[in-house]
Each structure stands twice: as C-alpha cells, then as structure tokens.
Design an enzyme around this catalytic site. Structure first.
Site, mmCIF file in Angstrom:
data_model
loop_
_atom_site.group_PDB
_atom_site.id
_atom_site.type_symbol
_atom_site.label_atom_id
_atom_site.label_comp_id
_atom_site.label_asym_id
_atom_site.label_seq_id
_atom_site.Cartn_x
_atom_site.Cartn_y
_atom_site.Cartn_z
ATOM 1 N N ASP A 138 0.784 -1.060 -0.021
ATOM 2 C CA ASP A 138 -0.132 -0.061 -0.146
ATOM 3 C C ASP A 138 0.889 1.162 -0.055
ATOM 4 O O ASP A 138 1.753 1.298 0.801
ATOM 5 C CB ASP A 138 -0.879 -0.057 1.239
ATOM 6 C CG ASP A 138 -2.129 0.828 0.972
ATOM 7 O OD1 ASP A 138 -2.843 0.559 -0.175
ATOM 8 O OD2 ASP A 138 -2.617 1.228 2.111
ATOM 9 N N TYR A 140 2.068 4.881 1.206
ATOM 10 C CA TYR A 140 2.303 5.390 2.370
ATOM 11 C C TYR A 140 0.820 6.492 2.584
ATOM 12 O O TYR A 140 0.768 7.207 1.356
ATOM 13 C CB TYR A 140 3.643 6.328 2.793
ATOM 14 C CG TYR A 140 4.603 5.386 2.626
ATOM 15 C CD1 TYR A 140 4.736 4.451 3.735
ATOM 16 C CD2 TYR A 140 5.821 5.567 1.794
ATOM 17 C CE1 TYR A 140 5.872 3.670 4.012
ATOM 18 C CE2 TYR A 140 6.920 4.875 1.717
ATOM 19 C CZ TYR A 140 7.028 3.895 2.923
ATOM 20 O OH TYR A 140 8.316 3.225 3.207
ATOM 21 N N PHE A 151 7.928 1.350 -0.801
ATOM 22 C CA PHE A 151 8.945 1.617 0.359
ATOM 23 C C PHE A 151 9.718 2.655 0.451
ATOM 24 O O PHE A 151 10.706 3.171 1.371
ATOM 25 C CB PHE A 151 10.238 0.571 0.557
ATOM 26 C CG PHE A 151 9.311 -0.858 0.742
ATOM 27 C CD1 PHE A 151 9.214 -1.074 2.129
ATOM 28 C CD2 PHE A 151 9.347 -1.731 -0.314
ATOM 29 C CE1 PHE A 151 8.686 -2.312 2.511
ATOM 30 C CE2 PHE A 151 8.728 -3.050 0.165
ATOM 31 C CZ PHE A 151 8.437 -3.447 1.366
ATOM 32 N N HIS A 260 8.661 -10.036 6.178
ATOM 33 C CA HIS A 260 8.652 -8.205 5.900
ATOM 34 C C HIS A 260 9.743 -7.461 6.789
ATOM 35 O O HIS A 260 9.806 -7.762 7.722
ATOM 36 C CB HIS A 260 7.089 -7.786 6.134
ATOM 37 C CG HIS A 260 6.869 -6.517 5.557
ATOM 38 N ND1 HIS A 260 7.166 -5.258 6.136
ATOM 39 C CD2 HIS A 260 6.252 -6.066 4.479
ATOM 40 C CE1 HIS A 260 6.722 -4.178 5.263
ATOM 41 N NE2 HIS A 260 6.064 -4.900 4.169
#
Length: 296
Positions: A138, A140, A151, A260
């Site tokens: 998703d 930010y 990221f 993750h």
C-alpha cells in the site's frame, strides 16, 4: 482566458466566429476528463470529443476528431509498459478505478500519491529495463510520503521504519552505510521495479483503496513480466507479497522470499541476503548488478 493546461497535445476548437486555440482535452493523471474550471467541459462521445465552451452557449458545440489526442482509457505511462499492458487499460475494471478516483477527488478527498506519481514506478523503470521486482502493498498514507515507489519516500521526509530495516540488511550483508534519505529512485533507474500492489490510498486511511481494482491491475503486471521477460529477480517480503508467487513462473525467473522488513516482524528480515543473491543472479546472466548504495 488563461493559458490551457499543459497536460496533452494541443488541438483546435471552433465556436461561432471565433477560433479558440486551446489544449482542449484536459485529462487528469487518473486518466479521465475534467471540467476545465469555469471555461468549458470535455465530454467523450463515441470516437469524438465534444467541447462545450461556457462563453458560447448556443454555438459552442463542435465535435473534434480525437485521432491525435489522448484516448480516455490511456494513462501517462512509459511506452513499453503501455504496449505490454494495453489490454488492461481497456478493461472495464480499469475504467472503474479511474471513475472512482475522480469521484473521490471531486468529493474533496485527498489521495496519495499525487496524480502524476501514481505510475511513477513504471515511468522510472521502463518495461525493457526491468531486472528486479520488489513488491510492496500500500502507498504511504501520510502527507508528503508517497511517491509511487514502494518503500520509498522523497528526500527530506523521515525514513520509514521498514526502510530503515532494509538499509540495515544492506549494511550487514554488503557493508554499505545507510543514506540520509529514503528516496529509492536510484534503484528504480537501474531496473528495480518498486511496485505497490495498490497504487493509491486515501490520506490517513491505510488500505482504503484495497478493493477498488488495483490488485487486478498489478497482478496483471506481475503475470505480464513473468510471461514476457526472462531471468527477473522477484523479492517477495511478507505474507502478502509471498501470496503473489503463484503469478510467477519460477522456471523462468528467480523468486526470493523473506519476512517483511517491518519492525512488527522483529529481526526476521535480517540475514535474508536478498541484495547479494539478486546481484549474483544478475551477474550469472551477464546483466549489470544493482548498485544498492544510495548515498549522495
């Protein structure tokens, strides 16, 4: 009248005895068409475009052949991707995504990333240049963070915790110190596709666009890469990313799996060695390894 927006090719619209030289079509980055403030409206009718100008209510309609204009289902995306994904852009689900985004914007909602950056991952990393794929989930959802690369955050924005853990793994495995920023554009420029499964999100509402159709599109992106490319390195971090493994032909590509990098997973991501392994796999194919060093 103000100068027309510089978002598409100029064309001509004739109204009454006046010739208005304007960039008539005004597509948003979301791919649909928008009321040109108070001056006019572009309306799609079959293969024609009608331009209604506010100053000429009686003789203000002229159909313009849109041969050289941006079709309604096109998006501003790198040519190689546009060709590879051309069928997806014509699907009803993709039109529904754009309609949803336009409706949300008109309702005053803030959507991240900004419109011109929604397809930033594709524009930064052309289809022919892809060597490595890192899959996020998703964008930010806080102001100023999302930039269309998973990221990654723009320079000047505090580096997120997950990215700090990524930097930690790079330092531990390659001895490369972390940069003072969180902008991963330099990776994208080298062929690392930084793909989020959802390409938009409502401000301060994580996963708010999870069900609007983006996953159908990004799943198609992964399948397209798997079918049309050879020897890519896919980095799948966390259960969500690992669930996409079924879309990848592992006989043609390299799939690296790990926990993750989020702090919620503790230090489970550390020691995965993905950045070393990816470069080894690229080198064996005669491809240039990725320089993971982001320091200025």
């Amino acid at each position: 009248m103000p100068a027309a927006p510089k978002f598409c090719d100029p064309d001509w619209a004739r109204t009454s005895n006046r010739l208005l030289r304007r960039q008539v079509l005004y597509p948003l980055s979301y791919g649909t068409f928008f009321r040109w403030q108070k001056y006019g409206t572009c309306v799609i009718i079959s293969n024609m475009v009608t331009f209604r100008h506010a100053y000429f209510p009686r003789t203000n309609i002229r159909k313009i052949n849109k041969q050289n204009m941006t079709p309604v289902n096109n998006v501003q995306i790198e040519e190689g991707w546009k060709n590879a994904l051309s069928q997806e852009f014509q699907q009803p689900y993709f039109a529904a995504i754009k309609s949803f985004l336009l409706t949300e914007k008109q309702a005053g909602k803030t959507i991240y990333p900004p419109g011109p950056l929604i397809f930033n991952a594709f524009n930064k990393t052309p289809f022919e240049a892809v060597k490595v794929v890192i899959l996020g989930q998703d964008p930010y959802h806080n102001p100023g963070e999302a930039m269309g690369l998973c990221f990654s955050v723009p320079k000047g924005v505090k580096t997120p915790p997950s990215l700090l853990n990524i930097y930690k793994e790079i330092k531990n495995s390659l001895g490369i110190e972390a940069p003072a920023h969180g902008d991963l554009s330099r990776w994208a420029d080298q062929g690392v596709l930084l793909l989020n499964a959802m390409l938009t999100v409502e401000a301060r509402k994580p996963a708010s666009h999870q069900k609007i159709g983006w996953q159908t599109f990004t799943d198609a992106v992964i399948r397209c890469l798997s079918e049309q490319k050879q020897g890519l390195v896919f980095m799948l971090w966390g259960n969500f990313a690992r669930s996409k493994k079924v879309l990848i032909d592992s006989s043609r590509h390299h799939v690296l799996e790990a926990a993750h990098p989020s702090p919620l997973a503790g230090d489970a991501f550390q020691g995965c060695g993905h950045f070393i392994k990816a470069n080894e796999m690229l080198s064996r194919q005669g491809k240039t390894p990725i320089n993971w060093d982001l320091r200025d």
